[in-house]
Design an enzyme around this catalytic site. Structure first.
Site, mmCIF file in Angstrom:
data_model
loop_
_atom_site.group_PDB
_atom_site.id
_atom_site.type_symbol
_atom_site.label_atom_id
_atom_site.label_comp_id
_atom_site.label_asym_id
_atom_site.label_seq_id
_atom_site.Cartn_x
_atom_site.Cartn_y
_atom_site.Cartn_z
ATOM 1 N N THR A 24 8.046 -14.649 49.456
ATOM 2 C CA THR A 24 8.201 -15.607 48.440
ATOM 3 C C THR A 24 9.213 -16.283 48.673
ATOM 4 O O THR A 24 10.289 -15.673 49.080
ATOM 5 C CB THR A 24 7.735 -15.185 46.949
ATOM 6 O OG1 THR A 24 8.992 -14.080 46.881
ATOM 7 C CG2 THR A 24 6.581 -14.231 46.591
ATOM 8 N N LEU A 25 9.302 -17.629 48.552
ATOM 9 C CA LEU A 25 10.360 -18.181 48.555
ATOM 10 C C LEU A 25 10.829 -19.167 47.454
ATOM 11 O O LEU A 25 11.374 -20.451 47.609
ATOM 12 C CB LEU A 25 10.398 -19.125 49.960
ATOM 13 C CG LEU A 25 9.960 -18.235 51.219
ATOM 14 C CD1 LEU A 25 9.361 -19.029 52.246
ATOM 15 C CD2 LEU A 25 11.261 -17.687 51.812
ATOM 16 N N GLY A 26 10.857 -18.699 46.477
ATOM 17 C CA GLY A 26 11.259 -19.332 45.178
ATOM 18 C C GLY A 26 10.531 -20.776 44.808
ATOM 19 O O GLY A 26 9.420 -21.113 45.096
ATOM 20 N N ASP A 47 12.786 -3.751 27.785
ATOM 21 C CA ASP A 47 13.864 -4.503 27.812
ATOM 22 C C ASP A 47 14.688 -4.868 26.500
ATOM 23 O O ASP A 47 13.933 -5.724 25.667
ATOM 24 C CB ASP A 47 13.624 -5.813 28.712
ATOM 25 C CG ASP A 47 13.332 -5.578 30.199
ATOM 26 O OD1 ASP A 47 13.349 -4.333 30.485
ATOM 27 O OD2 ASP A 47 12.641 -6.522 30.667
ATOM 28 N N GLY A 52 10.345 -15.979 28.989
ATOM 29 C CA GLY A 52 9.724 -14.744 28.901
ATOM 30 C C GLY A 52 9.525 -14.334 30.268
ATOM 31 O O GLY A 52 9.117 -14.867 31.239
ATOM 32 N N ASP A 75 6.934 -11.204 39.679
ATOM 33 C CA ASP A 75 5.984 -10.183 39.406
ATOM 34 C C ASP A 75 4.923 -10.924 39.023
ATOM 35 O O ASP A 75 3.494 -10.323 39.331
ATOM 36 C CB ASP A 75 6.422 -9.598 38.014
ATOM 37 C CG ASP A 75 7.724 -8.423 38.582
ATOM 38 O OD1 ASP A 75 7.722 -8.130 39.810
ATOM 39 O OD2 ASP A 75 8.483 -8.214 37.417
ATOM 40 N N ASP A 113 12.593 -20.626 33.215
ATOM 41 C CA ASP A 113 13.062 -19.177 33.188
ATOM 42 C C ASP A 113 12.141 -18.527 34.382
ATOM 43 O O ASP A 113 11.075 -18.308 34.489
ATOM 44 C CB ASP A 113 12.654 -18.579 31.659
ATOM 45 C CG ASP A 113 13.063 -17.266 31.549
ATOM 46 O OD1 ASP A 113 13.465 -16.523 32.672
ATOM 47 O OD2 ASP A 113 12.515 -16.551 30.541
ATOM 48 N N SER A 160 5.066 -15.313 30.022
ATOM 49 C CA SER A 160 4.756 -16.567 30.653
ATOM 50 C C SER A 160 3.788 -16.665 31.596
ATOM 51 O O SER A 160 3.567 -17.537 32.567
ATOM 52 C CB SER A 160 6.197 -16.611 31.567
ATOM 53 O OG SER A 160 6.537 -15.608 32.627
HETATM 54 P P1 ADP Z 1 11.390 -13.244 42.967
HETATM 55 O O1 ADP Z 1 11.539 -13.721 41.527
HETATM 56 O O2 ADP Z 1 10.699 -12.185 43.321
HETATM 57 O O3 ADP Z 1 12.726 -13.649 43.861
HETATM 58 P P2 ADP Z 1 10.704 -15.772 43.842
HETATM 59 O O4 ADP Z 1 11.734 -16.634 43.549
HETATM 60 O O5 ADP Z 1 10.532 -16.335 45.338
HETATM 61 O O6 ADP Z 1 10.771 -14.415 43.616
HETATM 62 O O7 ADP Z 1 9.328 -16.474 43.181
HETATM 63 C C1 ADP Z 1 8.133 -16.179 43.328
HETATM 64 C C2 ADP Z 1 7.147 -17.418 43.152
HETATM 65 O O8 ADP Z 1 7.243 -17.876 41.779
HETATM 66 C C3 ADP Z 1 7.400 -18.243 44.255
HETATM 67 O O9 ADP Z 1 6.674 -18.031 45.447
HETATM 68 C C4 ADP Z 1 6.813 -19.430 43.576
HETATM 69 O O10 ADP Z 1 5.469 -19.326 43.680
HETATM 70 C C5 ADP Z 1 7.312 -19.215 41.945
HETATM 71 N N1 ADP Z 1 8.327 -19.956 41.746
HETATM 72 C C6 ADP Z 1 9.665 -19.299 41.545
HETATM 73 N N2 ADP Z 1 10.783 -20.220 41.386
HETATM 74 C C7 ADP Z 1 10.005 -21.506 41.343
HETATM 75 C C8 ADP Z 1 10.413 -22.739 41.052
HETATM 76 N N3 ADP Z 1 11.892 -23.155 40.713
HETATM 77 N N4 ADP Z 1 9.516 -23.840 41.031
HETATM 78 C C9 ADP Z 1 8.382 -23.570 41.349
HETATM 79 N N5 ADP Z 1 7.752 -22.496 41.597
HETATM 80 C C10 ADP Z 1 8.710 -21.238 41.458
#
Ligand code: ADP
Length: 322
Positions: A239-241, A28, A306, A271, A265, A310
């Site tokens: 996964t739900l962020g 990258d 990163g 991944d 970040d 990270s």
């Molecule tokens: P992708 O980047 O593939 O869309 P996600 O955004 O769902 O994946 O993130 C993957 C995992 O990373 C989540 O299930 C969670 O454990 C962690 N994660 C992502 N964003 C956050 C956040 N803002 N706060 C806490 N954990 C996070």
């Protein structure tokens, strides 16, 4: 655990808990600019960074950092970017032996431009990654057969993913498929995924969560994953962020809420999550436990800058998982 988990061979090429990742490797190259150049315009960037990338590489590093013996099957070109990538993997302690150097090919490159607004443009050149073909999977059959978990991603060609699923199933090795991006693979390929790992967008693309109301909460997603497990795939993880993640298999379904953290970040969090999940499944942890640990890894990854840089070490992830 014993030294076996540290990678010592126990005979016949078997390494307990071994994760074989077959996937993309990119370098990258990111330029940070005030605003994007117009066609024909030359501008000066404020900063520039080179880093290891590609979902295959990111997840291989995450599984390695999580403590699994990892073999990363990838292709690089015969160029300076390939040498850079090998050096980066070596410094991280990943064995580079399975990586092939493809003559006359360029190493996969992502040219990223990040504007002050936070928007980015990305040009990906597949280069040597295009050599990840079904024939290469056949050439790696013994390595796949000796794995505990085989992990791949939606970045590979559809026929390569499908062939890897078939071979993994034939040799009885657990096939973990992170369908990112949501490649149009066959139903038979999804059916053997254990688990099929998806983010919310990818889940909707494969038909998990067509009813938006069902997916509004973590528990709603758990119900959706439960109905997909045993149907679409052997097991399903979504996964739900910031909310965390859910999982389901034939025996049950689970939620794992992410802790409330300050995200600096989120690049590569998914991944980091997937590589960690594969590592702990390979170690023999049940799906709900691996899910909880992977959520902890993802939430730690978003707290520092990163991608592969990270990913927190195993002890830190386990401490955070409680
Ligand atoms: P992708 O980047 O593939 O869309 P996600 O955004 O769902 O994946 O993130 C993957 C995992 O990373 C989540 O299930 C969670 O454990 C962690 N994660 C992502 N964003 C956050 C956040 N803002 N706060 C806490 N954990 C996070």
């Amino acid at each position: 655990m014993t030294t076996e988990r540290d990678g010592a061979r126990t005979g016949a090429g078997t390494v307990p808990g071994r994760v074989v990742v077959i996937g993309s490797l990119n370098v990258d190259s990111t330029s940070y600019v005030d605003a994007f150049p117009a066609p024909g315009e030359t501008i000066l960037a404020r900063d520039f960074q080179v880093a290891l990338g590609g979902k295959g590489a990111n997840q291989a590093v995450a599984a390695h950092v999580a403590g699994a013996p990892v073999e990363f099957v990838a292709c690089i070109g015969d160029d300076a970017s390939g040498a850079y990538a090998q050096g980066a993997l070596e410094r991280l302690g990943l064995p580079i032996a399975p990586i092939r150097r493809i003559p006359d090919a360029s190493t996969g490159v992502a040219q990223i431009t990040v504007a002050a607004s936070g928007e980015n443009t990305i040009i990906v050149t597949g280069g040597a990654n295009l050599a990840l073909t079904p024939a290469l999977v056949d050439a790696e059959r013994d390595r796949v057969a000796a794995a505990t978990v085989v992990l791949t991603q939606g970045e590979l060609a559809v026929d390569t993913i499908e062939h890897l699923a078939r071979v993994s199933n034939e040799v009885g090795v657990r096939f973990v498929l992170n369908l990112a991006p949501p490649a149009a693979v066959s139903a038979a390929t999804l059916a053997v995924a254990d688990p099929l790992v998806l983010n919310e967008h990818e889940a909707r693309a494969v038909g998990v969560g067509t009813d938006a109301a069902d997916g509004a909460t973590l528990d709603g997603w758990r119900v959706l994953a439960a109905s997909a497990a045993g149907g679409i795939a052997r097991s399903v993880v979504v996964t739900l962020g910031a909310a965390g993640a859910v999982a389901a298999d034939a025996t049950g379904s689970w939620t794992a809420a992410a802790p409330r953290v300050t995200a600096v970040d989120t690049t590569g969090a998914g991944d980091g999550f997937t590589g960690t999940l594969a590592a702990f499944l390979a170690e023999g942890r049940p799906l709900p436990e691996a899910l909880r640990i992977a959520v902890a890894a993802g939430s730690l990854a978003v707290q520092s800058r990163g991608t592969v840089d990270s990913y927190a070490p195993r002890a830190e992830v386990l401490a955070a998982a409680g």
